[in-house]
Design a protein around this motif. Structure first.
Motif, PDB file in Angstrom:
ATOM      1  N   ASP A  57      -8.285 -12.013   2.444  1.00  0.00           N
ATOM      2  CA  ASP A  57      -7.249 -11.966   2.795  1.00  0.00           C
ATOM      3  C   ASP A  57      -6.607 -13.747   1.975  1.00  0.00           C
ATOM      4  O   ASP A  57      -5.876 -14.046   2.184  1.00  0.00           O
ATOM      5  CB  ASP A  57      -6.831 -12.304   4.378  1.00  0.00           C
ATOM      6  N   LEU A  58      -7.418 -14.411   2.172  1.00  0.00           N
ATOM      7  CA  LEU A  58      -7.829 -15.667   1.524  1.00  0.00           C
ATOM      8  C   LEU A  58      -7.707 -15.648   0.325  1.00  0.00           C
ATOM      9  O   LEU A  58      -6.811 -16.220  -0.220  1.00  0.00           O
ATOM     10  CB  LEU A  58      -8.670 -16.784   1.967  1.00  0.00           C
ATOM     11  N   ILE A  59      -8.241 -15.159   0.014  1.00  0.00           N
ATOM     12  CA  ILE A  59      -8.683 -14.991  -1.961  1.00  0.00           C
ATOM     13  C   ILE A  59      -7.349 -14.114  -2.496  1.00  0.00           C
ATOM     14  O   ILE A  59      -6.788 -14.720  -2.944  1.00  0.00           O
ATOM     15  CB  ILE A  59      -9.721 -13.826  -2.222  1.00  0.00           C
ATOM     16  N   PHE A  60      -6.538 -13.480  -1.290  1.00  0.00           N
ATOM     17  CA  PHE A  60      -5.581 -13.021  -2.427  1.00  0.00           C
ATOM     18  C   PHE A  60      -4.057 -13.444  -1.916  1.00  0.00           C
ATOM     19  O   PHE A  60      -3.609 -13.681  -2.633  1.00  0.00           O
ATOM     20  CB  PHE A  60      -5.202 -11.186  -0.877  1.00  0.00           C
ATOM     21  N   LEU A  61      -4.033 -14.733  -0.766  1.00  0.00           N
ATOM     22  CA  LEU A  61      -2.970 -15.615  -1.031  1.00  0.00           C
ATOM     23  C   LEU A  61      -3.752 -16.830  -1.666  1.00  0.00           C
ATOM     24  O   LEU A  61      -2.084 -17.257  -2.110  1.00  0.00           O
ATOM     25  CB  LEU A  61      -3.041 -15.965   0.460  1.00  0.00           C
ATOM     26  N   ALA A  62      -4.238 -17.007  -1.985  1.00  0.00           N
ATOM     27  CA  ALA A  62      -4.728 -17.895  -3.679  1.00  0.00           C
ATOM     28  C   ALA A  62      -4.336 -17.967  -4.319  1.00  0.00           C
ATOM     29  O   ALA A  62      -3.476 -18.225  -5.219  1.00  0.00           O
ATOM     30  CB  ALA A  62      -6.259 -18.350  -2.934  1.00  0.00           C
ATOM     31  N   LEU A  63      -4.420 -16.340  -5.228  1.00  0.00           N
ATOM     32  CA  LEU A  63      -4.204 -15.378  -6.373  1.00  0.00           C
ATOM     33  C   LEU A  63      -2.120 -15.776  -5.676  1.00  0.00           C
ATOM     34  O   LEU A  63      -2.338 -15.725  -7.143  1.00  0.00           O
ATOM     35  CB  LEU A  63      -4.960 -13.849  -6.663  1.00  0.00           C
ATOM     36  N   VAL A 106      -0.518 -10.322   7.806  1.00  0.00           N
ATOM     37  CA  VAL A 106      -0.640  -8.580   9.012  1.00  0.00           C
ATOM     38  C   VAL A 106      -1.915  -8.658   8.665  1.00  0.00           C
ATOM     39  O   VAL A 106      -2.803  -8.509   9.691  1.00  0.00           O
ATOM     40  CB  VAL A 106       0.102  -7.681   7.884  1.00  0.00           C
ATOM     41  N   LEU A 107      -2.551  -8.845   7.399  1.00  0.00           N
ATOM     42  CA  LEU A 107      -4.423  -8.851   7.333  1.00  0.00           C
ATOM     43  C   LEU A 107      -4.318  -9.508   8.043  1.00  0.00           C
ATOM     44  O   LEU A 107      -5.949  -9.440   8.433  1.00  0.00           O
ATOM     45  CB  LEU A 107      -5.096  -9.175   6.069  1.00  0.00           C
ATOM     46  N   LEU A 108      -4.352 -10.849   8.612  1.00  0.00           N
ATOM     47  CA  LEU A 108      -4.899 -12.201   9.545  1.00  0.00           C
ATOM     48  C   LEU A 108      -4.410 -11.361  10.349  1.00  0.00           C
ATOM     49  O   LEU A 108      -6.254 -11.857  11.505  1.00  0.00           O
ATOM     50  CB  LEU A 108      -3.856 -13.083   9.145  1.00  0.00           C
ATOM     51  N   ILE A 109      -3.855 -11.286  10.914  1.00  0.00           N
ATOM     52  CA  ILE A 109      -3.332 -10.417  13.040  1.00  0.00           C
ATOM     53  C   ILE A 109      -4.625  -9.163  13.032  1.00  0.00           C
ATOM     54  O   ILE A 109      -4.965  -9.550  13.679  1.00  0.00           O
ATOM     55  CB  ILE A 109      -2.121  -9.972  13.071  1.00  0.00           C
ATOM     56  N   LEU A 110      -4.859  -8.477  11.584  1.00  0.00           N
ATOM     57  CA  LEU A 110      -5.761  -7.223  12.072  1.00  0.00           C
ATOM     58  C   LEU A 110      -7.295  -8.008  11.671  1.00  0.00           C
ATOM     59  O   LEU A 110      -8.000  -7.395  12.685  1.00  0.00           O
ATOM     60  CB  LEU A 110      -5.118  -6.884  10.535  1.00  0.00           C
ATOM     61  N   ALA A 134     -14.343  -8.297  10.818  1.00  0.00           N
ATOM     62  CA  ALA A 134     -13.436  -9.361  10.341  1.00  0.00           C
ATOM     63  C   ALA A 134     -13.470 -10.390   9.425  1.00  0.00           C
ATOM     64  O   ALA A 134     -12.578 -11.249   8.808  1.00  0.00           O
ATOM     65  CB  ALA A 134     -13.614 -10.421  12.130  1.00  0.00           C
ATOM     66  N   ARG A 135     -14.744 -10.854   9.362  1.00  0.00           N
ATOM     67  CA  ARG A 135     -14.982 -11.783   8.444  1.00  0.00           C
ATOM     68  C   ARG A 135     -14.629 -11.296   6.660  1.00  0.00           C
ATOM     69  O   ARG A 135     -14.167 -12.316   6.026  1.00  0.00           O
ATOM     70  CB  ARG A 135     -16.619 -12.555   8.251  1.00  0.00           C
ATOM     71  N   ALA A 136     -15.339 -10.288   6.834  1.00  0.00           N
ATOM     72  CA  ALA A 136     -14.483  -9.841   5.365  1.00  0.00           C
ATOM     73  C   ALA A 136     -13.326  -9.795   4.846  1.00  0.00           C
ATOM     74  O   ALA A 136     -12.369 -10.101   4.129  1.00  0.00           O
ATOM     75  CB  ALA A 136     -15.140  -8.375   4.718  1.00  0.00           C
ATOM     76  N   LEU A 137     -12.566  -9.152   6.358  1.00  0.00           N
ATOM     77  CA  LEU A 137     -10.971  -9.291   6.358  1.00  0.00           C
ATOM     78  C   LEU A 137     -10.444 -10.362   5.928  1.00  0.00           C
ATOM     79  O   LEU A 137      -9.662 -11.022   5.572  1.00  0.00           O
ATOM     80  CB  LEU A 137     -10.389  -8.871   7.673  1.00  0.00           C
ATOM     81  N   LEU A 138     -11.517 -11.399   6.367  1.00  0.00           N
ATOM     82  CA  LEU A 138     -10.524 -13.259   6.731  1.00  0.00           C
ATOM     83  C   LEU A 138     -10.310 -13.485   5.099  1.00  0.00           C
ATOM     84  O   LEU A 138      -9.694 -14.664   3.926  1.00  0.00           O
ATOM     85  CB  LEU A 138     -11.320 -13.624   7.849  1.00  0.00           C
ATOM     86  N   TYR A 139     -11.914 -13.494   4.113  1.00  0.00           N
ATOM     87  CA  TYR A 139     -12.122 -13.733   2.950  1.00  0.00           C
ATOM     88  C   TYR A 139     -11.438 -13.070   2.250  1.00  0.00           C
ATOM     89  O   TYR A 139     -10.918 -13.500   1.256  1.00  0.00           O
ATOM     90  CB  TYR A 139     -13.883 -13.560   2.823  1.00  0.00           C
ATOM     91  N   ALA A 143       8.420 -10.716  -4.395  1.00  0.00           N
ATOM     92  CA  ALA A 143       7.410  -9.962  -3.910  1.00  0.00           C
ATOM     93  C   ALA A 143       5.933 -11.275  -3.920  1.00  0.00           C
ATOM     94  O   ALA A 143       5.175 -10.299  -2.617  1.00  0.00           O
ATOM     95  CB  ALA A 143       6.708 -10.264  -5.856  1.00  0.00           C
ATOM     96  N   SER A 144       6.226 -12.955  -4.152  1.00  0.00           N
ATOM     97  CA  SER A 144       5.495 -13.942  -3.313  1.00  0.00           C
ATOM     98  C   SER A 144       6.414 -13.474  -1.754  1.00  0.00           C
ATOM     99  O   SER A 144       5.264 -13.795  -0.811  1.00  0.00           O
ATOM    100  CB  SER A 144       6.078 -15.117  -3.582  1.00  0.00           C
ATOM    101  N   GLY A 145       7.689 -13.216  -1.205  1.00  0.00           N
ATOM    102  CA  GLY A 145       7.626 -12.949   0.071  1.00  0.00           C
ATOM    103  C   GLY A 145       6.767 -12.132   0.870  1.00  0.00           C
ATOM    104  O   GLY A 145       6.208 -12.576   1.894  1.00  0.00           O
ATOM    105  N   LEU A 146       6.836 -10.630  -0.661  1.00  0.00           N
ATOM    106  CA  LEU A 146       6.133  -9.474   0.056  1.00  0.00           C
ATOM    107  C   LEU A 146       4.831 -10.132   0.641  1.00  0.00           C
ATOM    108  O   LEU A 146       3.473  -9.281   1.633  1.00  0.00           O
ATOM    109  CB  LEU A 146       6.064  -8.855  -0.673  1.00  0.00           C
ATOM    110  N   CYS A 147       3.368 -10.671  -0.748  1.00  0.00           N
ATOM    111  CA  CYS A 147       2.456 -10.962  -0.649  1.00  0.00           C
ATOM    112  C   CYS A 147       2.379 -11.847   0.688  1.00  0.00           C
ATOM    113  O   CYS A 147       0.985 -11.771   1.435  1.00  0.00           O
ATOM    114  CB  CYS A 147       2.023 -11.429  -1.541  1.00  0.00           C
ATOM    115  N   THR A 148       2.712 -12.731   1.334  1.00  0.00           N
ATOM    116  CA  THR A 148       2.716 -13.394   2.334  1.00  0.00           C
ATOM    117  C   THR A 148       2.907 -13.394   3.758  1.00  0.00           C
ATOM    118  O   THR A 148       2.216 -12.539   4.622  1.00  0.00           O
ATOM    119  CB  THR A 148       3.809 -14.486   2.136  1.00  0.00           C
TER     120      THR A 148
END
Length: 102
Positions: free
Chosen positions: A47-53, A77-81, A40-45, A67-72
């Motif tokens: 996800d944070l990097i993915f959303l920042a980029l 989904v990654l956060l919920i996972l 879960a920690r790896a997924l959260l990190y 594409a921005s909406g798709l990334c969001t």
């Protein structure tokens, strides 16, 4: 005359040390339960990097609105996972161990 078969009594310090060791083990078990799952920690990190980029790319007009909406959505989904891995999976495992209630 002194008794020859006198039983040896435990020292009070031995009992205190044993009690302290038991308390220390109980505290370690509590800390282990509260720890964040490594997956879960790896997924959260990630996800944070993915959303920042994706946010930086969108701010510099290198990413379209779609594409921005798709990334969001993918980030959500990654956060919920990650939250499901951290909190939801343990309950499912506990129910499987107990078996059906009769």
């Amino acid at each position: 005359m002194a008794k020859k078969n006198k039983k040896r009594q435990h020292s009070r310090t031995v009992d205190i040390k044993r009690q302290m060791e038991q308390e220390k083990l109980a505290e370690e078990k509590d800390r282990a339960k509260k720890r964040l799952d490594p997956t879960a920690r790896a997924l959260l990190y990630g996800d944070l990097i993915f959303l920042a980029l994706s946010s930086l790319l969108y701010a510099n007009h290198l990413l379209s609105d779609f594409a921005s909406g798709l990334c969001t959505v993918m980030g959500a989904v990654l956060l919920i996972l990650a939250l499901w891995i951290q909190f939801g999976r343990k309950k499912d495992r506990d129910n499987l161990k107990k078996g059906p209630r009769l």
